[in-house]
Motif scaffolding. Structure first.
Motif, mmCIF file in Angstrom:
data_model
loop_
_atom_site.group_PDB
_atom_site.id
_atom_site.type_symbol
_atom_site.label_atom_id
_atom_site.label_comp_id
_atom_site.label_asym_id
_atom_site.label_seq_id
_atom_site.Cartn_x
_atom_site.Cartn_y
_atom_site.Cartn_z
ATOM 1 N N VAL A 95 -4.257 7.257 -1.894
ATOM 2 C CA VAL A 95 -3.736 5.958 -1.468
ATOM 3 C C VAL A 95 -3.764 4.979 -2.638
ATOM 4 O O VAL A 95 -4.712 4.971 -3.437
ATOM 5 N N GLY A 96 -2.722 4.150 -2.726
ATOM 6 C CA GLY A 96 -2.663 3.106 -3.739
ATOM 7 C C GLY A 96 -2.580 1.730 -3.100
ATOM 8 O O GLY A 96 -2.058 1.582 -1.992
ATOM 9 N N VAL A 97 -3.090 0.715 -3.818
ATOM 10 C CA VAL A 97 -3.072 -0.666 -3.345
ATOM 11 C C VAL A 97 -2.818 -1.581 -4.541
ATOM 12 O O VAL A 97 -3.345 -1.342 -5.635
ATOM 13 N N VAL A 98 -2.040 -2.636 -4.337
ATOM 14 C CA VAL A 98 -1.784 -3.612 -5.391
ATOM 15 C C VAL A 98 -3.087 -4.250 -5.857
ATOM 16 O O VAL A 98 -3.983 -4.541 -5.060
ATOM 17 N N GLY A 99 -3.206 -4.459 -7.163
ATOM 18 C CA GLY A 99 -4.310 -5.238 -7.716
ATOM 19 C C GLY A 99 -5.583 -4.487 -8.006
ATOM 20 O O GLY A 99 -6.550 -5.091 -8.482
ATOM 21 N N ARG A 100 -5.610 -3.176 -7.757
ATOM 22 C CA ARG A 100 -6.838 -2.409 -7.977
ATOM 23 C C ARG A 100 -6.882 -1.736 -9.345
ATOM 24 O O ARG A 100 -7.825 -1.022 -9.657
ATOM 25 N N GLY A 101 -5.857 -1.985 -10.142
ATOM 26 C CA GLY A 101 -5.778 -1.289 -11.415
ATOM 27 C C GLY A 101 -5.753 -2.210 -12.612
ATOM 28 O O GLY A 101 -6.593 -3.101 -12.761
ATOM 29 N N ASN A 102 -4.777 -2.021 -13.464
ATOM 30 C CA ASN A 102 -4.708 -2.695 -14.749
ATOM 31 C C ASN A 102 -4.453 -4.195 -14.601
ATOM 32 O O ASN A 102 -3.777 -4.640 -13.672
ATOM 33 N N ARG A 103 -4.975 -4.949 -15.560
ATOM 34 C CA ARG A 103 -4.644 -6.370 -15.666
ATOM 35 C C ARG A 103 -3.281 -6.507 -16.358
ATOM 36 O O ARG A 103 -2.654 -5.522 -16.711
ATOM 37 N N THR A 116 0.847 -1.195 0.000
ATOM 38 C CA THR A 116 0.000 0.000 0.000
ATOM 39 C C THR A 116 0.880 1.242 0.000
ATOM 40 O O THR A 116 1.988 1.235 0.524
ATOM 41 N N LEU A 117 0.375 2.297 -0.603
ATOM 42 C CA LEU A 117 1.079 3.580 -0.630
ATOM 43 C C LEU A 117 0.156 4.635 -0.037
ATOM 44 O O LEU A 117 -0.968 4.827 -0.513
ATOM 45 N N TYR A 118 0.605 5.275 1.028
ATOM 46 C CA TYR A 118 -0.122 6.385 1.628
ATOM 47 C C TYR A 118 0.523 7.670 1.117
ATOM 48 O O TYR A 118 1.688 7.934 1.385
ATOM 49 N N GLY A 119 -0.251 8.460 0.400
ATOM 50 C CA GLY A 119 0.321 9.642 -0.215
ATOM 51 C C GLY A 119 0.814 10.664 0.791
ATOM 52 O O GLY A 119 0.482 10.623 1.976
ATOM 53 N N GLY A 120 1.605 11.581 0.297
ATOM 54 C CA GLY A 120 2.185 12.608 1.145
ATOM 55 C C GLY A 120 1.325 13.857 1.219
ATOM 56 O O GLY A 120 0.105 13.822 1.016
ATOM 57 N N GLY A 121 1.973 14.965 1.512
ATOM 58 C CA GLY A 121 1.325 16.271 1.515
ATOM 59 C C GLY A 121 2.138 17.206 0.651
ATOM 60 O O GLY A 121 3.336 17.000 0.455
ATOM 61 N N ALA A 122 1.513 18.241 0.126
ATOM 62 C CA ALA A 122 2.225 19.118 -0.796
ATOM 63 C C ALA A 122 1.658 20.530 -0.770
ATOM 64 O O ALA A 122 0.475 20.749 -0.484
ATOM 65 N N ASP A 123 2.517 21.477 -1.085
ATOM 66 C CA ASP A 123 2.138 22.861 -1.310
ATOM 67 C C ASP A 123 2.161 23.074 -2.819
ATOM 68 O O ASP A 123 3.222 23.051 -3.439
ATOM 69 N N ILE A 124 0.979 23.244 -3.410
ATOM 70 C CA ILE A 124 0.877 23.289 -4.871
ATOM 71 C C ILE A 124 0.086 24.514 -5.296
ATOM 72 O O ILE A 124 -0.948 24.850 -4.707
ATOM 73 N N GLY A 125 0.556 25.169 -6.308
ATOM 74 C CA GLY A 125 -0.138 26.296 -6.914
ATOM 75 C C GLY A 125 0.598 26.693 -8.165
ATOM 76 O O GLY A 125 1.588 26.063 -8.563
ATOM 77 N N PHE A 126 0.140 27.749 -8.813
ATOM 78 C CA PHE A 126 0.849 28.220 -10.003
ATOM 79 C C PHE A 126 2.228 28.721 -9.596
ATOM 80 O O PHE A 126 2.374 29.580 -8.723
#
Length: 396
Positions: free
Chosen positions: A284-292, A62-72
């Motif tokens: 969040v990402g998890v193995v097996g939830r995407g492409n075959r 599993t991947l727990y995403g981070g935090g970010a400061d994003i803008g133009f």
């Protein structure tokens, strides 16, 4: 047992078709890649140090995403990605330790550096270990707690049996819509495109539908906030990219289509990221939830829900037969010229070269030729395992 069925129906005959692909920067696809890289690195370490591969599976990443400061004009990660590995593996062979955490960190760092822009593992990555070496019922200590290198399995070993009960599926060829969806993501995340458009991100998701010969495509593709200084610049760059994508679809011979890029723009919200993925901001990402294994999500097709990435390449048929079914379908299609489907079913402890059932569906093709293709593939499970470990096979 081999069964050959005759059927000429094609997905192209359906009046309606849907296809999706999660790109290499999508959190789910990242997890597939990290899990498989971990299995490869672990196997290669064992081969180098002990001459054989310790039993393992790392297919619950599993991947727990981070935090970010994003803008133009800005895009900075403010808290790191957290990758957690769940599964089972040996932590030592006899008294010699396997550096599992170090291998995990390297696997995750290498993958994330390939599918983001500006990733720095020292600042942007934390790895957590949820792997255990507990013994299953009826298993000897040699499985996850091997007393010596003699208890490991060398590459090319015969007599291996299936580690699970699995049903796998492959088909060929890809439809026009499938080729368009897969091709768009491959284009955007390809090296040439990234050189031409260095301000684009990696978390590309492509959806496609077809109603008879009319195609509709939706492309979600982020830009890097630090390289887009204003909303006017964003709009200009979006227009340039959209034009290139439309030209690509046209080059496939698809004439009647519309392409929508970044639907959030309809609400005035630009799609900006820090490193190129929504994992930058906590997704969040998890193995097996995407492409075959063919790189697509295809609800109009038969498909296996098995998650092959990270599974033991020595004897886990959910991995071995997944690749085999896809490749066999392509070979059957090339031999017969028509649409081909391959189903492989195996029960636990069945010999790798003798699964319970193989079903080949094709409108034509010599029966002896088809039988020879299946027998050759099944006899080559050892070579397929070696390829998975030594060179790697993309499973997403």
């Amino acid at each position: 047992m081999l069964s050959i069925q005759r059927d000429s129906r094609s997905v192209e005959d359906l009046p309606y078709e849907l296809v999706e692909r999660k790109g290499v920067g999508h959190p789910d696809t990242m997890c597939d890649a990290i899990a498989e890289r971990m299995s490869r690195y672990y196997s290669l370490h064992c081969l180098k140090e002990f001459g054989g591969v310790a039993h393992h599976w790392f297919d619950k990443v599993t991947l727990y995403g981070g935090g970010a400061d994003i803008g133009f004009g800005r895009g900075e990660l403010t808290s790191p990605y957290r990758v957690k590995f769940f599964g089972k593996a040996a932590f030592r062979v006899g008294r010699t330790e396997i550096p599992v955490h170090d291998i995990m960190f390297r696997a995750a760092a290498d993958v994330l550096a390939e599918v983001t822009t500006g990733f720095d593992a020292a600042r942007h990555l934390v790895v957590e270990v949820g792997v255990v070496d507990h013994q299953g019922a009826g298993r000897g200590l040699s499985r996850y707690q091997p007393p010596s290198p003699r208890d490991l399995v060398p590459l090319g070993s015969g007599g291996l049996v299936s580690n699970d009960t699995n049903l796998l599926h492959g088909y060929a060829p890809l439809s026009r819509l499938e080729n368009a969806v897969l091709g768009l993501e491959n284009l955007i995340n390809g090296s040439g495109f990234k050189q031409r458009h260095a301000d684009t991100g990696w978390d590309v998701k492509v959806f496609g539908s077809r109603r008879k010969d009319t195609f509709s495509l939706v492309v979600n593709m982020p830009f890097l906030g630090g390289r887009i200084e204003s909303v006017d610049r964003y709009r200009a760059r979006s227009a340039v990219v959209r034009k290139e994508l439309e030209q690509f679809v046209g080059s496939l011979g698809i004439e009647d289509f519309d392409l929508l890029m970044n639907p959030t723009e309809r609400s005035g919200r630009p799609y900006l990221t820090a490193l190129g993925s929504v994992a930058d901001t906590g997704d969040v990402g998890v193995v097996g939830r995407g492409n075959r294994v063919n790189g697509l999500i295809t609800p109009m097709r038969p498909m296996s829900i098995e998650a092959p990435a990270g599974k033991n390449p020595l004897d886990h048929t959910g991995k071995i037969y997944n690749v085999m079914a896809m490749r066999l379908a392509r070979q059957v299609h090339e031999a017969s010229g028509g649409p081909a489907h391959v189903h492989i079913f195996t029960s636990k402890e069945a010999p790798l070269e003798r699964p319970d059932e193989v079903v080949v569906t094709t409108p034509d093709g010599d029966e002896q030729t088809l039988k020879a293709l299946v027998e050759t593939a099944l006899a080559g499970t050892g070579e397929l395992t070696a390829e998975l470990i030594e060179t790697g096979i993309t499973l997403w």
